[in-house]
Scaffold this motif. Structure first.
Motif, PDB file in Angstrom:
ATOM      1  N   GLU A  50       5.053  -7.391   3.764  1.00 56.70           N
ATOM      2  CA  GLU A  50       5.041  -8.151   2.513  1.00 56.70           C
ATOM      3  C   GLU A  50       5.046  -7.147   1.360  1.00 56.70           C
ATOM      4  O   GLU A  50       4.007  -6.788   0.820  1.00 56.70           O
ATOM      5  CB  GLU A  50       3.795  -9.045   2.444  1.00 56.70           C
ATOM      6  CG  GLU A  50       3.773 -10.155   3.460  1.00 56.70           C
ATOM      7  CD  GLU A  50       4.825 -11.220   3.176  1.00 56.70           C
ATOM      8  OE1 GLU A  50       5.141 -11.448   1.996  1.00 56.70           O
ATOM      9  OE2 GLU A  50       5.331 -11.799   4.147  1.00 56.70           O
ATOM     10  N   PHE A  51       6.233  -6.687   0.965  1.00 61.71           N
ATOM     11  CA  PHE A  51       6.340  -5.641  -0.041  1.00 61.71           C
ATOM     12  C   PHE A  51       6.377  -6.194  -1.463  1.00 61.71           C
ATOM     13  O   PHE A  51       6.297  -5.455  -2.419  1.00 61.71           O
ATOM     14  CB  PHE A  51       7.577  -4.785   0.215  1.00 61.71           C
ATOM     15  CG  PHE A  51       7.545  -4.091   1.554  1.00 61.71           C
ATOM     16  CD1 PHE A  51       6.548  -3.182   1.852  1.00 61.71           C
ATOM     17  CD2 PHE A  51       8.502  -4.361   2.507  1.00 61.71           C
ATOM     18  CE1 PHE A  51       6.515  -2.540   3.075  1.00 61.71           C
ATOM     19  CE2 PHE A  51       8.477  -3.721   3.734  1.00 61.71           C
ATOM     20  CZ  PHE A  51       7.479  -2.806   4.022  1.00 61.71           C
ATOM     21  N   PRO A  56       1.000  -4.628 -10.472  1.00 62.22           N
ATOM     22  CA  PRO A  56       1.044  -3.214 -10.058  1.00 62.22           C
ATOM     23  C   PRO A  56      -0.295  -2.761  -9.486  1.00 62.22           C
ATOM     24  O   PRO A  56      -1.341  -3.330  -9.785  1.00 62.22           O
ATOM     25  CB  PRO A  56       1.338  -2.477 -11.364  1.00 62.22           C
ATOM     26  CG  PRO A  56       1.897  -3.495 -12.298  1.00 62.22           C
ATOM     27  CD  PRO A  56       1.305  -4.798 -11.888  1.00 62.22           C
ATOM     28  N   ASN A  57      -0.261  -1.741  -8.659  1.00 62.85           N
ATOM     29  CA  ASN A  57      -1.447  -1.143  -8.016  1.00 62.85           C
ATOM     30  C   ASN A  57      -2.213  -2.123  -7.134  1.00 62.85           C
ATOM     31  O   ASN A  57      -3.390  -1.939  -6.878  1.00 62.85           O
ATOM     32  CB  ASN A  57      -2.400  -0.540  -9.058  1.00 62.85           C
ATOM     33  CG  ASN A  57      -1.836   0.725  -9.661  1.00 62.85           C
ATOM     34  OD1 ASN A  57      -1.108   1.457  -9.001  1.00 62.85           O
ATOM     35  ND2 ASN A  57      -2.149   0.960 -10.911  1.00 62.85           N
ATOM     36  N   GLU A  58      -1.545  -3.147  -6.680  1.00 63.99           N
ATOM     37  CA  GLU A  58      -2.194  -4.094  -5.770  1.00 63.99           C
ATOM     38  C   GLU A  58      -2.076  -3.601  -4.327  1.00 63.99           C
ATOM     39  O   GLU A  58      -3.010  -3.725  -3.547  1.00 63.99           O
ATOM     40  CB  GLU A  58      -1.547  -5.474  -5.908  1.00 63.99           C
ATOM     41  CG  GLU A  58      -2.230  -6.561  -5.115  1.00 63.99           C
ATOM     42  CD  GLU A  58      -1.573  -7.910  -5.332  1.00 63.99           C
ATOM     43  OE1 GLU A  58      -1.738  -8.761  -4.459  1.00 63.99           O
ATOM     44  OE2 GLU A  58      -0.902  -8.102  -6.351  1.00 63.99           O
ATOM     45  N   VAL A  59      -0.913  -3.022  -3.994  1.00 67.88           N
ATOM     46  CA  VAL A  59      -0.645  -2.548  -2.637  1.00 67.88           C
ATOM     47  C   VAL A  59      -0.042  -1.154  -2.727  1.00 67.88           C
ATOM     48  O   VAL A  59       0.837  -0.907  -3.549  1.00 67.88           O
ATOM     49  CB  VAL A  59       0.336  -3.500  -1.920  1.00 67.88           C
ATOM     50  CG1 VAL A  59       0.716  -2.950  -0.568  1.00 67.88           C
ATOM     51  CG2 VAL A  59      -0.257  -4.878  -1.778  1.00 67.88           C
ATOM     52  N   TRP A  60      -0.535  -0.261  -1.880  1.00 66.48           N
ATOM     53  CA  TRP A  60       0.026   1.077  -1.787  1.00 66.48           C
ATOM     54  C   TRP A  60       0.463   1.306  -0.343  1.00 66.48           C
ATOM     55  O   TRP A  60      -0.218   0.916   0.590  1.00 66.48           O
ATOM     56  CB  TRP A  60      -1.027   2.123  -2.157  1.00 66.48           C
ATOM     57  CG  TRP A  60      -1.343   2.178  -3.608  1.00 66.48           C
ATOM     58  CD1 TRP A  60      -2.001   1.247  -4.343  1.00 66.48           C
ATOM     59  CD2 TRP A  60      -1.000   3.233  -4.502  1.00 66.48           C
ATOM     60  NE1 TRP A  60      -2.094   1.646  -5.642  1.00 66.48           N
ATOM     61  CE2 TRP A  60      -1.491   2.878  -5.770  1.00 66.48           C
ATOM     62  CE3 TRP A  60      -0.336   4.437  -4.372  1.00 66.48           C
ATOM     63  CZ2 TRP A  60      -1.328   3.681  -6.880  1.00 66.48           C
ATOM     64  CZ3 TRP A  60      -0.187   5.241  -5.481  1.00 66.48           C
ATOM     65  CH2 TRP A  60      -0.670   4.860  -6.722  1.00 66.48           C
ATOM     66  N   CYS A  61       1.617   1.924  -0.170  1.00 70.53           N
ATOM     67  CA  CYS A  61       2.067   2.274   1.169  1.00 70.53           C
ATOM     68  C   CYS A  61       2.828   3.593   1.094  1.00 70.53           C
ATOM     69  O   CYS A  61       3.189   4.055   0.021  1.00 70.53           O
ATOM     70  CB  CYS A  61       2.910   1.166   1.785  1.00 70.53           C
ATOM     71  SG  CYS A  61       4.475   0.902   0.955  1.00 70.53           S
ATOM     72  N   GLY A  62       3.073   4.201   2.232  1.00 70.69           N
ATOM     73  CA  GLY A  62       3.773   5.479   2.271  1.00 70.69           C
ATOM     74  C   GLY A  62       4.642   5.571   3.500  1.00 70.69           C
ATOM     75  O   GLY A  62       4.584   4.744   4.402  1.00 70.69           O
ATOM     76  N   ASP A  63       5.443   6.612   3.521  1.00 69.28           N
ATOM     77  CA  ASP A  63       6.345   6.833   4.633  1.00 69.28           C
ATOM     78  C   ASP A  63       6.455   8.339   4.849  1.00 69.28           C
ATOM     79  O   ASP A  63       6.350   9.120   3.905  1.00 69.28           O
ATOM     80  CB  ASP A  63       7.721   6.246   4.319  1.00 69.28           C
ATOM     81  CG  ASP A  63       8.650   6.285   5.528  1.00 69.28           C
ATOM     82  OD1 ASP A  63       8.167   6.463   6.646  1.00 69.28           O
ATOM     83  OD2 ASP A  63       9.869   6.135   5.312  1.00 69.28           O
TER      84      ASP A  63
END
Length: 70
Positions: A50-51, A56-63
């Protein structure tokens, strides 16, 4: 190493010197990452793909990407 000491050396001369000294060159093999068969049970998938987020700044993800630069 020889060039830094002032000797003029080419690869064929180095090959001959290495053969005389019974040395061989071992190049590293290619590296392959294993493809994941299933998700890791010890790392929970909280985002569940769920991207879209409302603020803003509600969800952070990385790869992690591997880019060959040699």
């Amino acid at each position: 190493m020889l060039q830094s000491e002032g000797f003029e050396v080419e690869r064929f001369k180095v090959r001959k010197l290495m053969q005389e000294a019974e040395l061989i060159s071992k190049q590293p093999g290619s590296h392959r990452y294993k493809q994941a068969k299933s998700e890791r049970p010890d790392i929970p998938n909280l985002l569940k793909r769920e991207f879209s987020v409302a603020t803003p700044n509600e969800v952070w993800c990385g790869d992690i990407n591997y880019i060959w630069s040699g």
